[in-house]
Design an enzyme around this catalytic site. Structure first.
Site, short mmCIF file in Angstrom:
data_model
loop_
_atom_site.label_atom_id
_atom_site.label_comp_id
_atom_site.label_asym_id
_atom_site.label_seq_id
_atom_site.Cartn_x
_atom_site.Cartn_y
_atom_site.Cartn_z
N SER A 60 3.72 -7.17 -10.49
CA SER A 60 5.11 -7.52 -10.17
C SER A 60 6.08 -6.51 -10.80
CB SER A 60 5.44 -8.91 -10.69
OG SER A 60 4.54 -9.85 -10.18
N1 SAH Z 1 1.58 -11.56 -11.85
C1 SAH Z 1 0.71 -10.51 -11.36
C2 SAH Z 1 0.98 -10.22 -9.91
C3 SAH Z 1 -0.04 -10.76 -9.12
S1 SAH Z 1 0.00 -10.49 -7.38
C4 SAH Z 1 0.87 -9.26 -12.18
O1 SAH Z 1 1.79 -9.20 -13.00
O2 SAH Z 1 0.05 -8.35 -12.02
C5 SAH Z 1 -0.54 -12.10 -6.91
C6 SAH Z 1 -1.94 -12.45 -7.31
O3 SAH Z 1 -2.17 -13.77 -6.82
C7 SAH Z 1 -3.03 -11.57 -6.67
O4 SAH Z 1 -3.86 -11.07 -7.66
C8 SAH Z 1 -3.77 -12.53 -5.75
O5 SAH Z 1 -5.16 -12.26 -5.64
C9 SAH Z 1 -3.52 -13.86 -6.43
N2 SAH Z 1 -3.69 -15.04 -5.58
C10 SAH Z 1 -3.34 -15.20 -4.27
N3 SAH Z 1 -3.66 -16.45 -3.86
C11 SAH Z 1 -4.23 -17.08 -4.92
C12 SAH Z 1 -4.77 -18.38 -5.13
N4 SAH Z 1 -4.80 -19.30 -4.15
N5 SAH Z 1 -5.27 -18.68 -6.33
C13 SAH Z 1 -5.25 -17.79 -7.35
N6 SAH Z 1 -4.76 -16.55 -7.22
C14 SAH Z 1 -4.25 -16.19 -6.01
#
Ligand code: SAH
Length: 215
Positions: A60
């Site tokens: 993010s």
């Molecule tokens: N906060 C993170 C950004 C993550 S992007 C950072 O700072 O790096 C969103 C993440 O959510 C991705 O890794 C994706 O695989 C995960 N995601 C999507 N759907 C999900 C679900 N149902 N359960 C758990 N993780 C999920």
């Protein structure tokens, strides 16, 4: 630009974006974002930008991490559930501001990398789980705070059920990427107050845990 200068510049930029909460800024300052981005993007690790982390996912934007963290109204006594560990950057920021973070990621390879970072940084108050986060974490619920870092079409009712009385949940909601809003939900007894914060762009919340690179 040397690393120290670019880290200071990022904090100044966050202040300019209205993130002035001292605890939030110092939590962000303590997390070396360069450890959370792939080597090819290391030179841009302190830009206020989302960056690719592989598997079609992104770390993010620091300003968004700052806003979401501020709106969670954290303190050291609170237990937080995070859905979407990704690189683990947001998790690491949260870990400096609360008692324990429970974080769930559906893509196993990303979770393994994030776990390695937590170990290297000795962040001992993070518990990880490989699962579909839309189920929450019933064994440890309720949570005083919940943060979701992938966008659902609607507020997942299971997560609302796992929110403690007076608890706060921050999450992006909306189908199309262009059309998402950050929501702040606060549990008030049997009802929930909703506040729309800002338009955002997040990757979608997807079903089912995946072991390996998605097709
Ligand atoms: N906060 C993170 C950004 C993550 S992007 C950072 O700072 O790096 C969103 C993440 O959510 C991705 O890794 C994706 O695989 C995960 N995601 C999507 N759907 C999900 C679900 N149902 N359960 C758990 N993780 C999920």
């Amino acid at each position: 630009m040397i690393e120290y200068e670019s880290r200071i510049r990022l904090i100044t930029e966050l202040r300019d974006h209205g993130i002035t909460d001292r605890d939030v800024l110092s939590a962000i300052e303590r997390v070396p974002r360069e450890m959370f981005v792939p080597p090819a993007f290391r030179a841009r690790a302190h830009d206020n930008a989302a960056l690719p982390i592989g598997h079609g996912q992104t770390i993010s934007q620091p300003a968004v991490v700052g806003y979401m963290t501020r709106e969670l109204e954290l303190d050291k006594r609170l237990k937080v559930l995070e859905i979407g560990t990704g690189s683990g950057y947001q998790t690491a920021v949260l870990s400096g501001l609360c008692r324990r973070v429970y974080t769930v990621e559906r893509l196993r390879p990303l979770l393994r990398e994030a776990e390695g970072r937590f170990e290297r940084l000795r962040l001992a108050n993070i518990t990880t789980r490989w699962d579909d986060g839309s189920r929450g974490w019933p064994e440890v619920a309720p949570f005083e705070r919940i943060i979701v870092t992938a966008a659902a079409v609607d507020v997942p009712p299971v997560l609302l059920d796992q929110l403690a009385p007076d608890g706060i949940m921050i999450l992006p909601v909306g189908g199309e990427e262009e059309d998402q809003q950050l929501l702040k939900c606060r549990r008030r007894g049997d009802s929930v107050d909703y506040e729309t914060l800002w338009p955002v762009r997040f990757v979608p919340l997807l079903p089912d845990a995946v072991d390996g690179s998605p097709p």
